[in-house]
Enzyme design. Sequence first.
Site, PDB file in Angstrom:
ATOM      1  N   GLU A 180      -2.650  -8.830  -1.177  1.00 46.17           N
ATOM      2  CA  GLU A 180      -4.094  -8.858  -0.929  1.00 46.17           C
ATOM      3  C   GLU A 180      -4.873  -8.702  -2.231  1.00 46.17           C
ATOM      4  OE1 GLU A 180      -4.894  -7.343   3.546  1.00 46.17           O
ATOM      5  OE2 GLU A 180      -3.973  -5.852   2.248  1.00 46.17           O
TER       6      GLU A 180
ATOM      7  N   ALA B  91       0.837  -1.191   0.000  1.00 51.35           N
ATOM      8  CA  ALA B  91       0.000   0.000   0.000  1.00 51.35           C
ATOM      9  C   ALA B  91       0.875   1.247   0.000  1.00 51.35           C
ATOM     10  CB  ALA B  91      -0.905  -0.006   1.234  1.00 51.35           C
TER      11      ALA B  91
ATOM     12  N   GLU C  87       2.847  -6.358   7.205  1.00 54.81           N
ATOM     13  CA  GLU C  87       2.279  -5.209   7.910  1.00 54.81           C
ATOM     14  C   GLU C  87       2.682  -5.135   9.384  1.00 54.81           C
ATOM     15  OE1 GLU C  87      -0.448  -5.629   4.360  1.00 54.81           O
ATOM     16  OE2 GLU C  87       0.703  -6.963   5.681  1.00 54.81           O
TER      17      GLU C  87
ATOM     18  N   GLY D 261      -0.626  -4.895   0.609  1.00 56.55           N
ATOM     19  CA  GLY D 261      -1.789  -4.680  -0.236  1.00 56.55           C
ATOM     20  C   GLY D 261      -1.631  -5.312  -1.604  1.00 56.55           C
TER      21      GLY D 261
END
Length: 692
Positions: A105, A63, A125, A102
């Site tokens: 994901e 992310a 994370e 991310g």
Amino acid sequence: MAEVVKLERHDVVATITVDYPPVNALSAAVRGGILRCMNVAIADPEVKAIVLTCAGRTFIAGADITEFGKPPQPPTWDEFMAVIEDSPKPVVAAIHGNALGGGLEVALACHFRVATKNAKLGLPEVKLGLLPGGGGTQRLPRAVGPELAVKMIVGGDPITARDALKSGLIADIVESAPAGGQVFARKVLTERLPVGKLRDDDSKLAAVKADRSIFTNAVASMTRRARGLEAPFAAAEAVGAAIDLPFEDGLKKELEGFNKLLGSDQSRAQRYAFFAERAANKLEGLPEGTGPRQIERVAVVGAGTMGGGIAMSFANAGVPVTLIESTEEQLKRGLSTIRRTWETSAARGSIPADAPAKRMALINAAVGLSNVKDADLVIEAVFETMAVKKEVFAQLDKCAKKGAVLASNTSYLDIDEIASVTNRPQDVLGMHFFSPANVMKLCEIVRGPRTAPDAMMTAVSIARQIGKAPVVVGLCHGFVANRMYDPAFKQADGLLFEGALPDQIDAVLTKFGMPMGPFVMGDMAGLDIGWLSRKDRGVKSEISDALCEAGRFGLKAGKGWYKYEAGSRAPIPDPDVERLIDETLARLSRKRRAISDEEILERMLYSIVNEGARILEEGIAARPSDIDVVWLYGFGWPVYRGGPMYWADQVGLKHIADRLVFHAKQTNDPSLEPASLLKRLVVEGKLFASLA
């Protein structure tokens, strides 16, 4: 802004390519671009399958964490993920480089995943004090099973493409991401492979639902070293929700945990540390266009503890290195230690079984300094005295080729004085590795007044290549790390003379989050080293000297500040040490007093902060965050406290300055007087962060 996501059609396969350098971070613009291209591809009747891939050196590597804590930008995460997962046409994620956070994901929302052989996939994370907030804790257990999911999510380390294939996380290993993804998409169409959503597949949860201990044992293993950290336990709880709750409820549980961590002090500190490490790579004030010199061959002089560890660091990174000693006997001893260390790691499963042999093959052992002649970088790691260093560098000046970077691993000595015995001071600098060098991540890059900019860039570049965190520092006694540690140890030593005991002082530091206190650290390093150094300098420390005179040299002797049982590294408080301290204080006509843990913490840690302020004032460190990186990776400062300068800002600089004044008066120790920079910041109402 240039278009960051593009759509191309190759017959019946549409390829969506993210091109957002440097790491294709999942910014709002990238999410919006993928969403737009997905909708176009889904609406196109000619398109039968969709490939999601990336340009540049990596897949989506995570992310965009600069957006964390800011108002959300459209599209929402749920909208973005739903359009991928609910696509009526099969979606294949074609991965190269890193699919992290991310990025993974998003790949988990795709119906299939393929990756190149060098790809890495993970959800790191927790290293930012967070847990995956985009469905990772719910989809990954369904993709690979909860046991591996715990390892990846709670531990935060990525897995290789080979392991991803074995676990079912990816469907195939391909030669190249875009082309391989397209080939696999056609295979899905021609072979009519079943297209399903991970959210609907609970098959890999069945074993853990039947035997919960599989999950709890995995969590216990991965949180064993998570002392003081919140995120690993919260992440484990979120993975548990995937086992216990329906998918949608699990997502809600995950989001609750993510939002709670996002606003926590720990996550803020860990995100700060993330950016601090990256900022340390930026060298200010260099001439435009300065780049590193080309490094093809590396030599390390000295096969002792430090030299051997440095050579291992290069071999661990797959970089060939020549290890040089003055005699065959010393060389064999050093090589034997290196081999034994790797074999022990392999026996524990820390590295592959074939790694020791492969890594030993990367070390070319040689006797004599003439063997540096082909090296582009020479790192000296010999005995820590100026006379010995000068002797080695005078010979290196004669033996090393023109343009080679000559680095000293000194932890205290004047780099410019070492350079003065050469005819190439512009090529000389410090590369201060920390012990054990094959484990510790910090490398202080010490710039001398005559060090060339491209030599500095070379040292930073090669340190990063072998997995170190380089921090450029200026020239002074002890540089940044040891210069800041010395006042803290001075306070620890002084506290002994006032009544504190080693185990109390160490316990205060470990409770704060440090991996060990100063006295355990001294035992590990060997107390005789400091004793001999004090003798050379004509310095006395009565308690420490009395300890060494009694033959208590630390772990290697089975007794030092603590005693140690045979074969154990666990320190045990020893009544004999307390008796020795009492006898020494009686001889010096001193009386013990009760000392609070708060006083120990303030005198030791505030003195570290105070010395950091002096270092900033003198320009020895470029940024407060550089100092924090030094302490995070050199001494194991708890990452959830961000580093001493960041932590000081959170505590309050006025409070620290006031307490330093108090302790300076109480102890009659002028070194505790607040540094002028600290006092100025207090008067101006500013923080150390303002200096960035």
